[in-house]
Design a protein around this motif. Structure first.
Motif, short mmCIF file in Angstrom:
data_model
loop_
_atom_site.label_atom_id
_atom_site.label_comp_id
_atom_site.label_asym_id
_atom_site.label_seq_id
_atom_site.Cartn_x
_atom_site.Cartn_y
_atom_site.Cartn_z
N LEU A 109 -20.91 -27.13 -22.10
CA LEU A 109 -19.98 -26.15 -21.53
C LEU A 109 -18.86 -25.78 -22.48
O LEU A 109 -18.31 -24.67 -22.40
CB LEU A 109 -19.40 -26.68 -20.22
CG LEU A 109 -20.41 -27.00 -19.12
CD1 LEU A 109 -19.68 -27.44 -17.85
CD2 LEU A 109 -21.30 -25.81 -18.83
N SER A 110 -18.50 -26.68 -23.36
CA SER A 110 -17.50 -26.41 -24.38
C SER A 110 -18.03 -26.92 -25.71
O SER A 110 -18.80 -27.89 -25.74
CB SER A 110 -16.17 -27.08 -24.05
OG SER A 110 -16.32 -28.49 -23.91
N PRO A 111 -17.68 -26.27 -26.82
CA PRO A 111 -18.27 -26.62 -28.12
C PRO A 111 -18.05 -28.08 -28.51
O PRO A 111 -16.97 -28.64 -28.31
CB PRO A 111 -17.55 -25.68 -29.09
CG PRO A 111 -17.12 -24.52 -28.24
CD PRO A 111 -16.76 -25.12 -26.92
N LEU A 112 -19.09 -28.68 -29.07
CA LEU A 112 -19.00 -30.05 -29.57
C LEU A 112 -18.09 -30.10 -30.79
O LEU A 112 -17.41 -31.09 -31.02
CB LEU A 112 -20.40 -30.55 -29.94
CG LEU A 112 -20.53 -32.02 -30.37
CD1 LEU A 112 -20.20 -32.93 -29.20
CD2 LEU A 112 -21.94 -32.30 -30.87
N ALA A 113 -18.08 -29.05 -31.58
CA ALA A 113 -17.23 -28.93 -32.75
C ALA A 113 -16.80 -27.47 -32.86
O ALA A 113 -17.44 -26.57 -32.31
CB ALA A 113 -17.97 -29.36 -34.01
N GLU A 114 -15.73 -27.23 -33.58
CA GLU A 114 -15.17 -25.88 -33.66
C GLU A 114 -16.17 -24.88 -34.24
O GLU A 114 -16.16 -23.71 -33.89
CB GLU A 114 -13.90 -25.89 -34.50
CG GLU A 114 -12.73 -26.59 -33.82
CD GLU A 114 -11.45 -26.48 -34.63
OE1 GLU A 114 -11.46 -25.73 -35.64
OE2 GLU A 114 -10.46 -27.11 -34.25
N GLY A 115 -17.04 -25.34 -35.11
CA GLY A 115 -17.98 -24.44 -35.75
C GLY A 115 -19.29 -24.26 -35.02
O GLY A 115 -20.20 -23.60 -35.53
N LEU A 116 -19.42 -24.85 -33.83
CA LEU A 116 -20.65 -24.74 -33.05
C LEU A 116 -20.36 -24.06 -31.71
O LEU A 116 -19.28 -24.24 -31.15
CB LEU A 116 -21.24 -26.13 -32.78
CG LEU A 116 -21.73 -26.91 -34.00
CD1 LEU A 116 -22.09 -28.34 -33.59
CD2 LEU A 116 -22.93 -26.23 -34.64
N PRO A 117 -21.31 -23.28 -31.18
CA PRO A 117 -21.09 -22.64 -29.88
C PRO A 117 -21.35 -23.62 -28.73
O PRO A 117 -22.02 -24.63 -28.91
CB PRO A 117 -22.13 -21.52 -29.88
CG PRO A 117 -23.26 -22.09 -30.70
CD PRO A 117 -22.59 -22.90 -31.78
N ALA A 118 -20.81 -23.31 -27.56
CA ALA A 118 -21.21 -24.02 -26.35
C ALA A 118 -22.67 -23.68 -26.07
O ALA A 118 -23.08 -22.53 -26.17
CB ALA A 118 -20.33 -23.63 -25.18
N LEU A 119 -23.47 -24.68 -25.71
CA LEU A 119 -24.91 -24.45 -25.58
C LEU A 119 -25.26 -23.47 -24.47
O LEU A 119 -26.23 -22.71 -24.61
CB LEU A 119 -25.62 -25.79 -25.37
CG LEU A 119 -25.53 -26.78 -26.53
CD1 LEU A 119 -26.43 -27.99 -26.27
CD2 LEU A 119 -25.88 -26.13 -27.86
N VAL A 120 -24.51 -23.46 -23.37
CA VAL A 120 -24.85 -22.53 -22.29
C VAL A 120 -24.65 -21.08 -22.73
O VAL A 120 -25.24 -20.17 -22.14
CB VAL A 120 -24.00 -22.80 -21.02
CG1 VAL A 120 -24.39 -24.13 -20.39
CG2 VAL A 120 -22.52 -22.72 -21.31
N GLU A 121 -23.85 -20.86 -23.76
CA GLU A 121 -23.59 -19.50 -24.21
C GLU A 121 -24.74 -18.94 -25.05
O GLU A 121 -24.87 -17.72 -25.19
CB GLU A 121 -22.29 -19.46 -25.03
CG GLU A 121 -21.05 -19.79 -24.20
CD GLU A 121 -19.80 -19.80 -25.05
OE1 GLU A 121 -19.90 -19.56 -26.28
OE2 GLU A 121 -18.70 -20.03 -24.49
N VAL A 122 -25.55 -19.83 -25.62
CA VAL A 122 -26.62 -19.35 -26.52
C VAL A 122 -28.02 -19.73 -26.05
O VAL A 122 -29.01 -19.23 -26.60
CB VAL A 122 -26.41 -19.90 -27.94
CG1 VAL A 122 -25.10 -19.38 -28.52
CG2 VAL A 122 -26.44 -21.43 -27.98
N ALA A 123 -28.13 -20.57 -25.04
CA ALA A 123 -29.46 -21.06 -24.63
C ALA A 123 -30.39 -19.93 -24.22
O ALA A 123 -31.62 -20.03 -24.41
CB ALA A 123 -29.33 -22.07 -23.49
N GLY A 124 -29.86 -18.86 -23.68
CA GLY A 124 -30.69 -17.74 -23.28
C GLY A 124 -31.27 -16.98 -24.45
O GLY A 124 -32.14 -16.12 -24.27
N GLU A 125 -30.82 -17.31 -25.67
CA GLU A 125 -31.30 -16.65 -26.89
C GLU A 125 -32.36 -17.47 -27.60
O GLU A 125 -32.75 -17.13 -28.72
CB GLU A 125 -30.13 -16.38 -27.83
CG GLU A 125 -29.02 -15.53 -27.22
CD GLU A 125 -27.78 -15.48 -28.08
OE1 GLU A 125 -27.88 -15.77 -29.29
OE2 GLU A 125 -26.71 -15.18 -27.55
#
Length: 228
Positions: free
Chosen positions: A142-158
């Protein structure tokens, strides 16, 4: 388990990337890129690389950190904050080139990661044309693991290749509610996805040996089914 070795590869930008690799006996059934946990390339990661090679895969694990193979626990947070998705993708690209040079085509290359690597594996599977991906205990849902990575729910649909997520309900770092939100987000992708939860497994899958064995078999089956 097959023996592992670490190669140093020169990159076009002048950097060097260490990659721990292992080769199967005979012809490889395909190639796997292993993305390591937050602690770095630990003995557990090397064991995974060697064991996958024993199953018939040609395996490459890029060292996402430039430091020593395994970080001390108190240095992990600082190192995570410097890790970007683009850097991880670049390192995966190098590992894929290493596999391609040995005759493995992109549709026969999969990516698998645990912990930090599980997070990165999903991100890679949204940005690269590979054959399949598996994430084990990947955080940052739900929130990024690190600043340079996206939250997984934001990209999983891709997701652009079949993806399997494996989680333990007793994982203190990732809640069941988060995992279910990730399942919902991944279901919107135009590829096959599956999320498997194990009721008695923890983050490292070392409290329930039966769950660990089933998770391992599901991983092998996923790659067998999709890397053809």
């Amino acid at each position: 388990m097959r023996d592992t070795r670490t190669e140093i590869l020169s990159l076009t930008d002048g950097r060097e990337l260490r990659v721990t690799v292992a080769e199967p006996d005979g012809t490889a059934r395909g190639g796997l890129v292993v993305l390591h946990e937050a602690l770095g390339v630990t003995d557990t990661v090397r064991l995974l690389v060697g064991t996958l090679a024993a199953e018939g895969w040609l395996v490459a694990a890029p060292h996402l950190y430039e430091e020593a193979d395994e970080l001390p626990a108190d240095a992990v947070r600082e190192r995570l904050d410097t890790l970007s998705g683009e850097a991880a993708l670049a390192d995966v690209d190098v590992a894929c080139v290493w596999l391609a040079q040995r005759g493995i085509t992109a549709d026969r290359i999969g990516v698998i990661g645990f912990d930090l690597g599980g997070t990165a594996a999903l991100v890679v599977a949204t940005r690269r044309a590979l054959g399949a991906a598996v994430s084990v205990a990947g955080g940052g849902i739900l929130s990024p693991l690190a600043e340079g990575l996206p939250a997984l729910v934001e990209v999983a649909g891709e997701l652009s290749c079949p993806w399997l997520g494996i989680y333990g309900d007793k994982d203190e770092a990732v809640s069941v509610e988060e995992v279910e939100k990730l399942r919902e987000a991944a279901a919107a992708a135009p590829v096959a996805t599956d999320v498997v939860r194990f009721a008695d497994a923890n983050h490292r899958f070392d409290t329930d040996h039966q769950a660990a064995a089933e998770a391992w078999q599901r991983t092998l089956n996923w790659f067998d089914s999709h890397l053809r």
